[in-house]
Design an enzyme around this catalytic site. Structure first.
Site, PDB file in Angstrom:
ATOM      1  N   THR A 431       0.871  -1.167   0.000  1.00  0.00           N
ATOM      2  CA  THR A 431       0.000   0.000   0.000  1.00  0.00           C
ATOM      3  C   THR A 431       0.910   1.220   0.000  1.00  0.00           C
ATOM      4  OG1 THR A 431      -1.689  -1.254   1.209  1.00  0.00           O
ATOM      5  CG2 THR A 431      -1.848   1.110   1.377  1.00  0.00           C
ATOM      6  N   GLY A 518      -0.716  -3.540   5.340  1.00  0.00           N
ATOM      7  CA  GLY A 518      -1.751  -4.524   5.610  1.00  0.00           C
ATOM      8  C   GLY A 518      -2.361  -4.305   6.975  1.00  0.00           C
TER       9      GLY A 518
END
Length: 611
Positions: A431, A518
């Site tokens: 991410t 995560g």
């Protein structure tokens, strides 16, 4: 070359900015490599069987070294992103008179090019925005949605058992309708100052001229499993060599004319072409015709997508108000719960408080509630406000005892909470996060993702598509046969751990931060907030401190960063501590009367730009 061969090499010999210790003998290095490969072989075998159980170790984004503390101060405006190219693009926009939202758009478009493993227009995002003139905080939901044909058996095999994790990830089946572009366009209509087309110029120029492959991108291409499974990806990222495909080397100038053309269409036509035009058709065709695993996405699914503006979720921590993105992200509910319980524990214990012990136990309790209650609020009832209520958290914190470690952590009972069964989902740490403040005091805190590194491995138009549907719980039922909150459903948004955060004091923003990672995002953010707000650490030093992760099964402390005395003390209290590399990407802006102080995580290649 097997998928395992790509990740068996430990992070040896990386180029650190700090001191590096050479191996004394080649034999020692060979022994370490063999031991590392044996460990990962066991892990890989476990993943094949138990991945649907949401093991937090599922092929994490590879660590790529730890540099020096990165901080900088600017007076007027600042952008802190995961890559220097993106920070420079945001700064360029800010200098031209662009807003924080304008700069966020430019940064995201560049990140999709230079950090493609982590985010891009093929993924989704959550964004907090503070509009300084009106004093309004908004939370924007650009999370992906499941196709209309999806149901709660979507990731079940013919015998009713959940699919193996990477069987689900690789290919079109895991792709949800991307949401980040719709979200950014909606936010631009509300808060943009520069023309939409202007914001595309840095990314288009860089895609056409090319950029040097960074060491981090090269490492991830080399070590992440099953990347070169798609011909498009093979041609773009790899070269054919003896024994298989090899990533293009560090420093190779990578050009992406297809991405430049895609951005050109969106620059001209807006998101209409992406969701209803030729780009939408190309995305649907790539998903439905993927040779690894055909998906079910349709043009109607694309056309139906809408970004959602929601109320941010806030709670008090000491003299501050800490705000984050509400469900379907579990980031805010869990971060705020950790802080609330840790604060209550410290008040109760006084001088006897041990904040690391309190943090571990508070995190375990908060994750139990997260796994039990949080899902898409348009499909299931989520007691968000009750989960962060101060009275509830104070009562929950009474479970934290200095004399013992909680043996059996169960979810609590916040007010009016629905009866439900707990379930986790295999959310992976690939991410990106960026924080931006413009000259008017507007603030953006945005976390964006395509889920696992390199997403579904489906590439179209120069960008990667997400595998966010694997953030759903693979099994719709608990072991007791009850429906779980995060089960798959048509049009539903999977639960996330993204935790973009803005902190206020006296109704004015003082801090913007967030991280990739995560489910570990939650502990990365919560501990950093504690260090900055409670321990008064400078932001650059706070985010460089060793991480503590406690998601319910064991405790991780960061290898090479954890204080040995603290590790020994936690083990002495009964915590099963293991040392492990962490891959956070915390990017922070501290807003002070003297100006803006930025911090970029030394674990990644992020940078700070401003004026």
């Amino acid at each position: 070359m097997s998928p395992l061969d790509k990740i068996v090499r430990p992070p040896l010999g990386l180029r650190y900015t700090g001191p590096r210790r050479a191996f004394p003998t080649a034999a020692l290095e060979d022994n370490l490599l063999k031991a590392h490969k044996t460990l990962l072989t066991l892990l890989w075998l476990c993943l094949g069987t138990f991945a649907h159980a949401s093991d937090p170790l599922i092929v994490p984004e590879a660590a790529s070294g730890f540099g020096q503390v990165k901080s900088a101060r600017y007076q007027t405006a600042m952008a802190v992103t995961a890559n220097p190219h993106a920070s420079d693009a945001a700064k360029w926009v800010l200098q031209k008179g662009g807003s924080a939202v304008d700069a966020a758009i430019a940064a995201q478009l560049v990140l999709g090019l230079v950090e493609p493993q982590s985010s891009g227009i093929g993924g989704g995002a959550f964004m907090l925005h503070w509009q300084a003139q009106r004093g309004v905080l908004e939370s924007w939901d650009g999370r992906e949605t499941a196709p209309a044909t999806a149901n709660d058996t979507y990731f079940l095999q013919a015998d009713g058992t959940p699919m193996r994790f990477f069987d689900a990830v690789i290919g079109g089946r895991s792709v949800g309708v991307p949401g980040v572009l719709a979200m950014l366009e909606s936010a631009h209509r509300a808060h943009g100052k520069l023309p939409w087309a202007t914001l595309f110029e840095p990314a288009i120029r860089l895609a056409e001229q090319g950029f040097a492959v960074s060491e981090r991108l090269h490492i991830l291409l080399e070590r992440m499993p099953k990347v070169a499974v798609n011909p498009y990806i093979q041609r773009y990222f790899f070269t054919r060599a003896d024994g298989g495909w090899q990533p293009k080397p560090v420093g190779h100038v990578l050009k992406n004319p297809a991405y430049a053309a895609t951005l050109g269409r969106i620059q001209k036509h807006g998101s209409e072409d992406f969701y209803r035009g030729k780009l939408a058709q190309a995305i649907v065709d790539a998903v439905r015709n993927d040779p690894n695993s055909a998906g079910e996405l349709t043009l109607q699914d694309m056309a139906n997508y809408r970004a959602i503006k929601r109320d941010a979720l806030c709670a008090s921590f000491r003299e501050y108000s800490v705000c984050g993105a509400p469900p379907p992200s579990s980031g805010a509910t869990t971060v705020l719960a950790i802080l609330g319980m840790l604060d209550a524990y410290e008040q109760r214990m006084g001088l006897r408080a041990d904040w690391q012990h309190g943090f571990i136990e508070a995190s375990r309790l908060a994750f139990a509630d997260r796994n039990h209650y949080v899902g898409d609020p348009d499909f299931v009832e989520v007691p968000s406000q009750a989960m962060v209520d101060s009275d509830y958290l104070r009562q929950r914190a009474t479970l934290i005892d200095n004399a013992a470690v909680l043996a059996d952590v169960k979810p609590g009972n916040p007010a009016a909470a629905p009866k439900r069964r707990s379930a986790s989902s295999p959310e992976l740490p690939s991410t990106t996060h960026f924080s931006i403040v413009d000259r008017w005091g507007n603030v953006v805190s945005m976390t964006s993702s395509i889920e696992t590194a390199f997403g579904s491995r489906v590439m179209v138009g120069g960008f990667l598509l997400n595998n966010q549907l694997t953030d759903f719980s693979f099994s719709p039922l608990s072991n007791n046969g009850a429906l779980v909150a995060n089960r798959v459903a048509a049009g539903k948004r999977p639960r996330s751990s993204m935790a973009p955060t803005i902190v206020f004091k006296n109704q004015q923003p003082v801090l913007a931060l967030g991280s990739p990672g995560g489910a570990r995002i939650i502990d990365y953010v919560a501990a950093s907030l504690y260090r900055i707000l409670a321990l008064n650490m400078p932001v650059g030093e706070a985010i460089a401190e060793g991480h503590i992760i406690a998601m319910g099964r064991g405790v991780e402390m960061e290898s090479g960063k954890a204080d040995p005395a603290t590790v020994a003390r936690m083990r002495g209290r009964g915590h099963p501590v293991t040392l492990r590399d962490q891959t956070s990407g915390l990017h922070v802006i501290h807003i002070t009367e003297q100006g803006l102080l930025g911090g970029a995580d030394p674990r990644r290649e992020g940078s700070i730009a401003g004026f």
